[in-house]
Write an enzyme that holds these catalytic residues in place. Structure first.
Site, PDB file in Angstrom:
ATOM      1  N   PRO A   1       0.852  -1.192   0.000  1.00  0.00           N
ATOM      2  CA  PRO A   1       0.000   0.000   0.000  1.00  0.00           C
ATOM      3  C   PRO A   1       0.886   1.239   0.000  1.00  0.00           C
ATOM      4  O   PRO A   1       1.775   1.377   0.847  1.00  0.00           O
ATOM      5  CB  PRO A   1      -0.792  -0.122   1.309  1.00  0.00           C
ATOM      6  CG  PRO A   1       0.038  -1.004   2.184  1.00  0.00           C
ATOM      7  CD  PRO A   1       0.800  -1.911   1.286  1.00  0.00           C
TER       8      PRO A   1
ATOM      9  N   MET B   1       0.727   5.561  -0.542  1.00  0.00           N
ATOM     10  CA  MET B   1      -0.070   6.766  -0.724  1.00  0.00           C
ATOM     11  C   MET B   1       0.270   7.430  -2.061  1.00  0.00           C
ATOM     12  O   MET B   1       1.430   7.535  -2.442  1.00  0.00           O
ATOM     13  CB  MET B   1       0.175   7.751   0.420  1.00  0.00           C
ATOM     14  CG  MET B   1      -0.247   7.229   1.786  1.00  0.00           C
ATOM     15  SD  MET B   1      -2.003   6.766   1.887  1.00  0.00           S
ATOM     16  CE  MET B   1      -2.784   8.378   1.664  1.00  0.00           C
TER      17      MET B   1
ATOM     18  N   CYS C   1       3.383   3.489   9.224  1.00  0.00           N
ATOM     19  CA  CYS C   1       3.568   4.795   8.591  1.00  0.00           C
ATOM     20  C   CYS C   1       4.107   5.791   9.613  1.00  0.00           C
ATOM     21  O   CYS C   1       3.541   5.941  10.700  1.00  0.00           O
ATOM     22  CB  CYS C   1       2.248   5.301   8.013  1.00  0.00           C
ATOM     23  SG  CYS C   1       2.403   6.917   7.192  1.00  0.00           S
TER      24      CYS C   1
ATOM     25  N   HIS D   1       8.101  -4.453   7.448  1.00  0.00           N
ATOM     26  CA  HIS D   1       9.054  -3.614   6.732  1.00  0.00           C
ATOM     27  C   HIS D   1      10.363  -3.649   7.503  1.00  0.00           C
ATOM     28  O   HIS D   1      10.416  -3.249   8.660  1.00  0.00           O
ATOM     29  CB  HIS D   1       8.508  -2.183   6.646  1.00  0.00           C
ATOM     30  CG  HIS D   1       9.341  -1.269   5.801  1.00  0.00           C
ATOM     31  ND1 HIS D   1       8.836  -0.127   5.232  1.00  0.00           N
ATOM     32  CD2 HIS D   1      10.639  -1.312   5.423  1.00  0.00           C
ATOM     33  CE1 HIS D   1       9.777   0.485   4.548  1.00  0.00           C
ATOM     34  NE2 HIS D   1      10.893  -0.214   4.655  1.00  0.00           N
TER      35      HIS D   1
ATOM     36  N   GLY E   1      10.525  -4.159   2.075  1.00  0.00           N
ATOM     37  CA  GLY E   1      11.571  -3.171   2.229  1.00  0.00           C
ATOM     38  C   GLY E   1      12.758  -3.415   1.314  1.00  0.00           C
ATOM     39  O   GLY E   1      13.481  -4.388   1.490  1.00  0.00           O
ATOM     40  N   GLY E   2      12.931  -2.551   0.311  1.00  0.00           N
ATOM     41  CA  GLY E   2      14.105  -2.612  -0.544  1.00  0.00           C
ATOM     42  C   GLY E   2      14.159  -3.779  -1.499  1.00  0.00           C
ATOM     43  O   GLY E   2      15.222  -4.081  -2.066  1.00  0.00           O
TER      44      GLY E   2
END
Length: 335
Positions: A20, A22, A103, A174, A215-216
């Protein structure tokens, strides 16, 4: 109220998903991605639970039936409101509800949700329990490996243990911690070092849970390697800059023969979608803003991106802009 057709409530295959994000994973970009991969699990942008309960649900929750499997990510920390929002998500046909506990933005912190909730595992557990009491679809968590000075294997394990006791079985982690002060959301995606080893140790400590890593992760080679250790892999920005990397996902990850024919075929199918959406009142910018990476890595990519951008200053319909951009791509490189 429009209610999309759905064949959901089947067990979800979470081996590969798109994070997800934004201003990226809106319904139009998700439709575009679904033309590239039929099997990859997709997530919405984060939507605050209060907005779902009180806001324009068609605008916030509407989607095309082909987007399944599809999860709604919620933000919030009020158990009763999240429970109401989860029930609405199930009514609308979503396959999963995910709670954002990762977040780090100031706006999210001021509303007491997102990554700051990693300091409040009991609150998160209460939210999960309330949501699960109201829905039959899975309730999952997306979190970081830590937050500020709360940065240890023990703290992450204690968080997961508390929340899993409330019934959550699937955690997307993450592999960076979040700094709630001093770093922007963009910097929080890049500056804190990746610590895949902590997530590996977490998965080993909780073999009865489904742990996915995020992540990455830049491509399917890395994803396949991680799937030897984790139940799932979530790809983020790489799917934005180079969405075609998902073209081999159905075959390589899911062992399904549902790959798209070519980039050109995807562009033409999306042009048809844009024509319908634009006629329904969706602005061109919303339809075209996130497709610039379709030809990434092949000759013609620059012409594709430039034509999309330059054509926005005129009055062409979005489908006509896509056709013009395709004309700028060498035919031999459009596959």
């Amino acid at each position: 109220m429009h209610m999309p057709e759905t064949d959901n409530f089947k067990p979800l295959d979470r081996r590969l998903s798109v994070a997800p994000m934004m201003e990226w994973t809106d319904r139009h970009f998700r439709y575009f991605l679904r033309l590239i991969s039929r099997q990859t699990l997709l997530y919405t942008e984060m939507v605050h639970a209060r907005a779902v309960v009180n806001g324009d649900r068609e605008r916030l929750l509407g989607f095309s039936g082909c987007e399944h499997p599809l999860a709604l990510q919620l933000g919030g920390s009020e158990a009763s409101v999240l429970a109401d929002a989860a029930a609405i998500a199930q009514e609308w046909g979503y396959d999963e509800v995910n709670l954002n506990v990762g977040c780090p933005s100031d706006r999210v912190q001021s509303g007491r949700f997102g990554a700051c909730l990693m300091r409040e595992p009991d609150t998160v557990a209460a939210c999960v329990a309330a949501m699960q009491d109201r829905v039959d679809i899975p309730v999952t968590i997306k979190c970081r490996i830590g937050v500020d000075e709360q940065d240890s294997d023990q703290a992450l394990a204690a968080f997961v243990d508390t929340v899993s006791r409330a019934g959550c079985r699937h955690f997307i982690v993450h592999a960076r911690k979040a700094w709630l002060k001093g770093l922007s959301p963009k910097e929080n995606r890049e500056k804190p070092p990746l610590n895949y080893e902590r997530v590996e140790r977490l998965a080993a400590e909780f073999p009865g849970l489904e742990i996915a890593i995020n992540g990455g992760i830049g491509g399917l080679d890395q994803a396949e390697a991680f799937l030897k250790q984790f139940h799932g892999v979530m790809i983020g920005r790489a799917a934005c800059s180079n969405p075609w990397l998902l073209a081999e996902a159905d075959g390589r990850i899911f062992k399904r023969n549902t790959a798209p024919e070519s980039r050109t075929a995807v562009a033409l199918a999306y042009a048809d979608y844009c024509a319908d959406m634009h006629q329904a009142g969706v602005p061109r910018s919303m339809l075209l803003r996130n497709i610039h990476g379709l030809f990434q890595g092949v000759p013609g990519a620059r012409q594709w991106r430039r034509t999309l951008s330059e054509s926005m200053s005129g009055k062409l319909a979005p489908d006509a802009i896509i056709h013009r951009a395709l004309d700028a791509v060498p035919a031999t490189d459009a596959a």
